[in-house]
Write an enzyme that holds these catalytic residues in place. Structure first.
Site, PDB file in Angstrom:
ATOM      1  CG  ASN A   1     -18.493  41.314-107.319  1.00  0.00           C
ATOM      2  OD1 ASN A   1     -19.050  41.818-108.282  1.00  0.00           O
ATOM      3  ND2 ASN A   1     -17.196  41.055-107.313  1.00  0.00           N
TER       4      ASN A   1
ATOM      5  CD  GLU B   1     -16.752  40.675-111.952  1.00  0.00           C
ATOM      6  OE1 GLU B   1     -17.353  41.510-112.655  1.00  0.00           O
ATOM      7  OE2 GLU B   1     -17.137  40.376-110.806  1.00  0.00           O
TER       8      GLU B   1
ATOM      9  CG  ASP C   1     -19.334  37.529-108.809  1.00  0.00           C
ATOM     10  OD1 ASP C   1     -19.181  38.738-108.577  1.00  0.00           O
ATOM     11  OD2 ASP C   1     -19.737  37.094-109.900  1.00  0.00           O
TER      12      ASP C   1
END
Lengths: 177, 591
Positions: free
Chosen positions: B276, B192, B318
């Site tokens: 991801n 992230e 994701d």
């Protein structure tokens, strides 16, 4: 009489609206300028003394342009990546009444500029000082601490929560009036 | 191969025993200890202990408890080696050794690594740690601020400390290491934060980095060479880790490895997934985004890639590909196959041939509408165009969520029942792509998300999956996502925990609830079972809510923001009403 009251009201509103839009045409663009050191605690041996207010704080926090810029920058500088739209995530929530490092404009400005030891990065070399004040003003609006006449009114996209100008003051949440 | 073949034959002769079992080399006979979170290299989380069984489990009682002193999400598996239990806490990653041979299991030693507190600001989803690993008299574990540390298991004295992750680019370490052939395997977290994913092998003796395999970028940095033979055409070609991205985007493209690794000693291969791609907003990275959201088979000695399969090419939601993989040998359509079973985040239960990476089966094990199945000819996931996300567009009711039908929470396999026991989620979401700037060390997501309960309204489920029949055997509904791991025993008991704080024992055959105990906080940890120094079977679990699903409690987030904690808070608004933060070890035994 009724006409007089209506006139008075519209004059008052117009004056407020003027302040709402008032701003400096030559913004200070320097990076991470000094500013007043702000205590992050209410505990001061010998008693609390009021710390001097920064004159930027007052002029930015009730200003619609600065608040709206703050909202844009909140996404632009990835504040929203950690604090979401105020509810928090990697970082703490900003829309509640809990303030780890102080709720004043000066405290929030210092938090963004200098960082805090448990994960808040220092943005002093990335964000111009005036924009840090704009961010601080927007952060306060998330918990209902900005005048509703100046706070941002709506999102263009998904609404994560009521718009900032309708946010209740977090300090009064859950308490009877 | 030689070792496991007779076992397979024996198993298939008896009709009552399902002919599915882990290779003996990866799952040796149970020594009644628990030396790595997954129990063994095959990652079965199966214990041969049977003192606790369906008849007497209702009598389980607390043997002792221990407060970790850290009220954050407790995702770690306690380890048991000889008469000592080892636990590692969330940040600040304290390691405790408890002496099981003494009454009340007192502290034998404690090690505080004192990680950099700033690391908490770049950990995406609570400050968790998924456990330590034991090998050759040493405890190996990771700290949130990027250190891998080896301790003397007897004394708690540090032997080496290697700094491999940089928090100023958003890198953290949350996974449990796996020790294979004298090497400590570790991957980074930060999908992230635009962190480039890698897996490193550290020398167990002195901690130096033996090899580093990146999960994006040029072939030579991904350790793709002449031995690389992917099964499907979509994974063939030169430098796909560069060419399937916009220019330079692979450098900040994620593909992190923060989950589970399995190891097959016969094939001399390790298997690990990749996370991801970043950012979440797919408009910023057209292409298949190799080698993200997939799985690598690598040579543990050199890191050289042998094959790769991409669960989710050009991920839109994701869907990290880092879940556990269970290594099993079974007959597949009449032929003995060495398979790898993966309950994947995108919602499919994959059975792969682990020698080649060929997909034998991919069936949804819960509600999925983000894709329409897996094309077994090309191996490609068929994404649903109606659920494609992008900048300035709100797409509604995407199932599963960013957290997947199942996230990191590891499943367990019993060779007695042939069933895989899967703790998982049942959630859907709305997504809106937004513009995002890359600023090193800050989030790089570009997506507003709000999650909602999935079909039926239960936000979690505990599902037993019949691997051979490719269908569900039974499934239990849970109000909250089942964010804890599972363990299954020869006593035909499965243990798991709920986010309300119930620690449950259910029948491995039917799913019938046989016993439950309310712990002090929600459970998101990994249960383990072992034989204590007194010769009796014990079951241990860490209680302490948190992680991504429980961040609303452990991080005190505000449920009025639907997008808080990357949208998870919207589905967990009531969690604060049923549990508070905690951090307590519970150990159970029969009276």
């Amino acid at each position: 009489m009724r006409l007089g009251f209506a006139t008075l009201l519209s004059v008052t509103l117009a004056l407020a609206a003027c302040q709402r839009e008032e701003r400096d045409t030559r913004p200070q663009s320097s990076l991470g300028s000094g500013g007043q050191p702000t205590p992050v605690t209410a505990l001061e041996p010998g008693g609390q003394r009021p710390s001097p207010r920064d004159n930027k704080a007052a002029s930015f926090e009730a200003n619609a342009f600065h608040l709206s810029e703050g909202k844009r920058l909140f996404g632009w500088f990835n504040c929203s990546g950690c604090h979401a739209n105020g509810g928090g995530g990697m970082g703490p929530a900003l829309m509640d009444q809990k303030w780890i490092y102080g709720s004043s404009m000066e405290s929030i400005h210092a938090t963004i500029r200098d960082g805090r030891p448990n994960g808040m990065p220092s943005f002093r070399n990335m964000i111009p000082d005036d924009q840090i004040w704009e961010l601080a003003a927007f952060v306060r609006s998330l918990s209902g601490n900005a005048p509703s006449s100046a706070a941002p009114q709506r999102n263009d996209g998904m609404m994560p929560h009521p718009s900032e100008n309708r946010m209740p003051d977090a300090a009064t949440l859950g308490k009877s009036p | 191969m030689l070792a496991c073949f007779p076992f397979l034959m024996a198993a298939s002769e008896s009709p009552s025993t399902p002919a599915i079992s882990p290779p003996a080399s990866a799952a040796p006979p149970d020594d009644a200890q628990w030396t790595m979170p997954a129990k063994n290299y095959a990652s079965t989380r199966y214990s041969e202990l049977a003192e606790i069984n369906e008849g007497n489990v209702k009598n389980l009682q607390v043997a002792f408890t221990f407060s970790t002193g850290v009220n954050k999400g407790q995702e770690a598996a306690p380890l048991v080696v000889g008469s000592t239990m080892y636990i590692v806490t969330p940040f600040p990653n304290i390691v405790y050794a408890l002496d099981l041979s003494k009454h009340g299991a007192p502290i034998k030693w404690k090690y505080e690594p004192n990680p950099e507190p700033a690391a908490q600001g770049v950990a995406c989803c609570d400050v968790v740690n998924r456990g330590a690993a034991f090998a050759d008299g040493r405890i190996f574990f990771n700290t949130l601020d990027g250190h891998t540390i080896a301790l003397d298991a007897n004394s708690g004295q540090p032997i080496w400390n290697t700094h491999i992750g940089n928090i100023n680019v958003g890198e953290t370490l949350t996974m449990a290491p796996l020790v294979v052939k004298g090497k400590v395997l570790v991957g980074n977290s930060g999908g992230e934060m635009g962190v480039r994913g890698w897996v490193k092998a550290l020398d167990a003796g002195d901690g130096h980095v033996v090899w580093t395999a990146y999960n994006t970028g040029p072939d030579k940095e991904v350790l793709i060479g002449p031995d690389f033979k992917p099964h499907y055409d979509m994974d063939k070609g030169k430098d796909l880790g560069v060419t399937t991205w916009p220019p330079e985007a692979w450098k900040i493209g994620g593909g992190n490895m923060w989950g589970w690794i399995s190891y097959d000693p016969d094939l001399n291969l390790i298997f690990h997934g990749t996370g991801n791609p970043g950012p979440w907003n797919p408009d910023l990275r057209p292409g298949d985004n190799k080698w993200t959201s997939g799985i690598f088979a690598r040579d543990p000695d050199t890191g050289a890639a042998k094959w790769f399969y991409q669960w989710t090419p050009h991920d839109l939601h994701d869907y990290d590909g880092i879940n556990e993989q269970i290594l099993l040998d079974m007959n597949w359509q009449g032929k003995p196959r060495k398979v790898l079973v993966r309950p994947e985040r995108n919602g499919y239960l994959y059975v792969l041939d682990r020698t080649t990476g060929e997909v034998l089966s991919a069936k949804p094990y819960g509600p999925v509408n983000s894709s329409k199945g897996v094309d077994l000819k090309t191996g490609r996931l068929m994404a649903n165009p109606d659920k494609k996300t992008g900048t300035g567009k709100v797409v509604r009711d995407i199932c599963p969520t960013a957290s997947g039908l199942k996230d990191w929470q590891p499943s367990a396999f019993s060779p007695k029942t042939g069933l895989l026991y899967i703790p998982h989620n049942n959630l859907c979401m709305d997504e809106e792509g937004v513009e995002v700037n890359y600023i090193a060390g800050t989030p790089y997501v570009g997506m507003n998300v709000r999650m909602i309960p999935g079909p039926g309204g239960n936000r979690g489920a505990f599902t037993a999956w019949d691997i051979a029949a490719e269908k569900q055997a039974w499934s239990l509904k849970e109000n909250f996502p089942v964010w804890s791991g599972a363990v299954v025993t020869a006593g035909d008991i499965v243990f798991y925990g709920t986010m309300e704080g119930w620690f449950k024992a259910v029948s491995a055959k039917t799913g019938e609830l046989l016993w439950q105990f309310r712990t002090s906080s929600g459970i998101i940890g990994q249960p383990v079972t072992y034989r204590g120094p007194d010769g009796h079977q014990y079951v241990a679990i860490l209680s302490g809510v948190g992680g991504w699903a429980g961040a609303i409690v452990s991080g005190d987030l505000d449920p009025r923001d639907a997008t808080a904690a990357l949208g998870f808070v919207n589905a967990m608004k009531d969690l604060k009403n049923v549990t508070t933060a905690g951090g307590t070890l519970y150990v159970f035994r029969l009276p």
